[in-house]
Write a protein that holds these residues in place. Structure first.
Motif, PDB file in Angstrom:
ATOM      1  N   PHE A 376       0.783  -1.293  -0.036  1.00  0.00           N
ATOM      2  CA  PHE A 376       0.070  -0.068  -0.065  1.00  0.00           C
ATOM      3  C   PHE A 376       0.780   1.336   0.114  1.00  0.00           C
ATOM      4  N   TRP A 377       1.766   1.161   0.757  1.00  0.00           N
ATOM      5  CA  TRP A 377       2.528   2.524   0.844  1.00  0.00           C
ATOM      6  C   TRP A 377       3.373   2.811  -0.508  1.00  0.00           C
ATOM      7  N   TYR A 378       4.144   1.642  -1.070  1.00  0.00           N
ATOM      8  CA  TYR A 378       4.608   1.820  -2.258  1.00  0.00           C
ATOM      9  C   TYR A 378       3.745   2.297  -3.424  1.00  0.00           C
ATOM     10  N   GLY A 379       2.726   1.518  -3.280  1.00  0.00           N
ATOM     11  CA  GLY A 379       1.644   2.194  -4.143  1.00  0.00           C
ATOM     12  C   GLY A 379       1.269   3.707  -4.074  1.00  0.00           C
ATOM     13  N   LEU A 380       0.991   4.387  -2.904  1.00  0.00           N
ATOM     14  CA  LEU A 380       0.960   5.636  -2.593  1.00  0.00           C
ATOM     15  C   LEU A 380       1.851   6.678  -3.083  1.00  0.00           C
ATOM     16  N   ILE A 381       3.367   6.017  -2.865  1.00  0.00           N
ATOM     17  CA  ILE A 381       4.250   7.002  -3.164  1.00  0.00           C
ATOM     18  C   ILE A 381       4.558   7.062  -4.809  1.00  0.00           C
ATOM     19  N   GLY A 382       4.082   6.054  -5.327  1.00  0.00           N
ATOM     20  CA  GLY A 382       3.925   5.921  -7.060  1.00  0.00           C
ATOM     21  C   GLY A 382       2.387   6.809  -7.617  1.00  0.00           C
TER      22      GLY A 382
END
Lengths: 530, 530
Positions: A376-382
């Motif tokens: 979820f966090w990597y998706g958010l940063i992307g």
């Protein structure tokens, strides 16, 4: 618009109420005047023919006209036992007039009017794509920060199990639910079509079973009452024995028109044309494209539309796709991988399936909680959005888990996703933008105002506070927070970082070039302009 | 097919020779019979009108028919001073007959024949996309392992500089050159169109200067003689003062037809519609789509076609695109990022611009040699291809470097790219496939036969030899090599790895679960089935 001249059962129902018909009138007359919230559901109920096959023989629409002149033609549907319904969600407040058209005399030329009033608290309207093209917001402008989950056949379980699922969701962070219309696992409700014999494949694709859809709608409406978007999945490949996804084209078209007419007025409905579309062997790409064209034409409410793949990405640039719905467990292990999906789609991206938290014996269902949250966090940063589900259960068979049937959540990720959702809600509007992703900064937020850096499983002890930005606008002062995304703590850093030019591309604070970090995994740093 | 009835200057030229016209005949007759290699260039030369504006007024085509019945209609072009040419590259050996059509009487109804003979050594035909859809091969089936470079305006430099560039290329690993038709940096040849005044923008878009194109062809043909594909870039945004990329639509169309007729018969020509198409403000997406349709219709040789972006990826799924041509420096810092581009394009992917090796003061031109080489290796593991260029020069101005003008190579990457090319040529046919990239194995090759693992800047001291694979086909024996991609050494590992089942997804050798590695950066491991 025609004048009223037929029997009518006009009934204005508030949004969220299932469609109970009023008693029938007799002589030609106008429907009684009612009120409905803006973005609520105005349901009209009619009595008409019940002989032959009304699903095939009878067509019914009503054209709704607002005082401002907006005109919307809405298809109706047959709900069994001679009852027909038209559901309309008014996009504008004010007076609306309507008139029906049908090839059945009893349903033709009926008219009426109602008033759409201001929405009550919590009704923000349907979710739409933001003007910038990569995020979501409600029709009233409130940002929608997608934190999804999947319970494929939850709505088809027993009343008790459905109630348990809804109770779980009430306390969970999820605001979008992926749910099938047709069952994929052991279910109580299994017959969307009228049965013609005892065999799994013995059913009549031209005759819907209204009770199945009324039951489904009941769950749908309860989900909406919790403020959860319903990502309704229209086809899936997991039921070759019943074959609901292997119908003939005319049957598929009738089915799309039926669900669109039944469900489309509910403001929290999204359309997912299929789960793993490319695993449905009876349909080719041209079939899917065609079905989208049918759905667009059938859905005057213009709900969000996407499709989910197993291997071959559907081309999200096609005009009927509102956002990409992606299955890929590795793409959200790096923000740049995630962000590339935006570059291809040029639309919002939701990673609806990124492998699940759980104890499955299969690799697609054995993530730890931290691994789920990390995605979820990597998706958010992307600059993208992610979906959860979990497979935990004693039998280690995902069919009987939250993923398959709903029920209770057993995993450790949901509280951390609630924490993440709060971070998102406190962040930039309409959403987190990746900042110069092609230069590998691994930052998201809003240039010169808000920066979020996430370190995943790395355990750095310090970070060079170097921010991309040129010119005077980049020379801002920031306060910093160290966020432990797993332990759900936010630790403010004392003082500010006063940025000055570092080189042609970056700024930094020469007096504070580095920030000390705790050397634990799953840490993020947030810099907010003061 | 018509019989000969007009003056003709038939001249069959071997592939690679520039088009020198024979002397003119007088009375109606047939062209003399000649021979040409399969995939060579059969050039027909005609004399016709020189008054008015032949570029606009005169159309000329010839239809070529093989003994087997293949029929190909090929447009001609005006080469100045009353000379017209038609260039055709026969795709089949055997007898070919042709007949011309024109609105100019002198060029109409001419006919002739020639024989296409077997190609000589080194002529493998044009490069095409492989049947699997993600790689390239020559028409005779020889794999084409793309190692590209870019010298934008090399062909527009002095004879001496061009000769220097060609001498450099002769010793370099590159087999594809990206080169502009219109100049972008200081050049000797700057006038593709006839000038109408002294100002930079004073030229007539309806009148090509044949001398400019003959000179360009001379370079093009010499490049082909070195076995290097010419990726001819038709438009670019770097010359707003001259405005060659800001012509009106009819002028663009005429230009595309002209270069297609002139260059398209050369088997090593590829078309790149534009460099950084989305930086050309005078053209919108619909213009580019239209220009592709024009090019497809104008090019009977059906050469490879792509387009290169700065920000917004062009949709490589569009039918006229044969492969994706990508600018992105970060996408090839991870094999999965690279591989995702295949999932979107469903076609071969070339990262034609990944930031350059050099000493530029700009971040797009300051890579070290190791950083440049690393991008090629990650691209390979992702099942894609990468392009090189360099910016080194005393002035630190890329205009005067290999990137802008050609000349000498000063960087340290080319020998390592030659080493890589050898690894590629020794590898699977038609190319390296990413192996289960969505599960993050970071392996490429061919399942159950050949595995290549690359560690980039990481410096591991050991590697768990775990290979994805199920069933008996996965239970192979492998020999291993440790490859130092920077120092260009291949160190065989003694003995074999005999694979047995590890779990539902993987195999390993329980007797040799790990492989010791040297703890240096830029190491790869190659496992080849014995």
């Amino acid at each position: 618009m025609q004048v009223s001249r037929r029997t009518v059962l006009g009934s204005a129902l508030a949004a969220g109420a299932a469609g109970a018909a009023s008693s029938a009138g007799a002589a030609p007359r106008r429907a009684g005047r009612g009120t409905v919230e803006r973005w609520g559901v105005q349901e009209l109920t009619f009595h008409g023919p019940s002989g032959g096959n009304p699903f095939v023989d009878v067509n019914l629409t009503a054209t709704f006209v607002s005082a401002a002149g907006t005109q919307i033609k809405v298809p109706g549907f047959y709900d069994g036992e001679g009852v027909y319904r038209i559901r309309f969600s008014p996009p504008e407040v004010g007076s609306w007039r309507w008139a029906s058209e049908s090839n059945a005399a009893a349903l033709n030329g009926v008219s009426g009017s109602f008033d759409a009033v201001a929405p009550t608290a919590g009704n923000h309207g349907p979710v739409r794509v933001t003007r910038d093209g990569y995020h979501f917001e409600y029709a009233d402008g409130t940002p929608f920060r997608q934190i999804g989950t999947t319970c494929y056949s939850w709505a088809l379980q027993s009343d008790a199990r459905c109630a348990e699922t809804l109770a779980t969701l009430k306390a969970a962070p999820f605001n979008k639910m992926r749910m099938l219309v047709f069952p994929n696992v052991e279910s109580v409700a299994t017959n969307p079509f009228v049965r013609t014999g005892p065999g799994l494949g013995e059913w009549d694709p031209s005759r819907f079973d209204p009770a199945y859809f009324r039951r489904y709608e009941d769950r749908l409406v309860r989900l909406g009452a919790l403020g959860i978007q319903a990502d309704v999945i229209l086809f899936h490949p997991y039921d070759s024995k019943r074959g609901y996804s292997d119908m003939k084209r005319a049957d598929d078209e009738r089915y799309l028109r039926y669900v669109s007419a039944r469900f489309g007025a509910y403001r929290h409905v999204w359309w997912s044309m299929a789960n793993e579309y490319d695993a449905i062997e009876s349909k080719k790409m041209a079939d899917w494209d065609h079905l989208f064209e049918v759905l667009v034409a059938a859905d005057p409410h213009d709900r969000l539309r996407s499709i989910h793949q197993i291997h071959t990405y559907y081309d999200a640039r096609k005009p009927w796709i509102t956002h990409a719905s992606i299955q890929n467990g590795a793409a959200v292990l790096d923000d740049v991988r995630a962000e590339l999906h935006r570059d291809f789609a040029l639309k919002p991206v939701i990673f609806d399936e990124v492998v699940y938290e759980g104890n499955s014996t299969k690799r697609w269902g054995w993530l730890t909680g931290p691994e789920m949250v990390e995605r979820f966090w990597y998706g958010l940063i992307g600059g993208t959005y992610v979906g959860h589900s979990e497979t935990y259960n004693a039998a280690r068979n995902a069919d009987y888990s939250w993923l398959g049937q709903g029920g209770k959540l057993l995993g450790s990720s949901p509280p951390r996703l609630a924490f993440l959702r709060k971070i998102m809600e406190d962040g930039p509007v309409p959403g987190f933008e990746p900042i110069q992703p092609w230069w590998n900064y691994h930052l998201a937020g809003k240039p010169n105002a808000y920066f979020l850096r996430y370190f995943g499983a790395d355990q750095p002890r310090e970070w060079d506070v170097v921010l991309p930005g040129k010119g005077p606008d980049a020379l801002q002062r920031y306060r910093a927070d160290i966020i432990d995304t797993w332990n759900m703590t936010i630790t403010p850093v004392e003082g500010v970082f006063a940025m000055s030019r570092k080189n042609d591309y970056d700024v930094h604070d020469p007096a504070r070039p580095k920030l000390a970090l705790p050397g634990r995994p799953y840490i993020a740093v947030r810099l907010v302009r003061v």
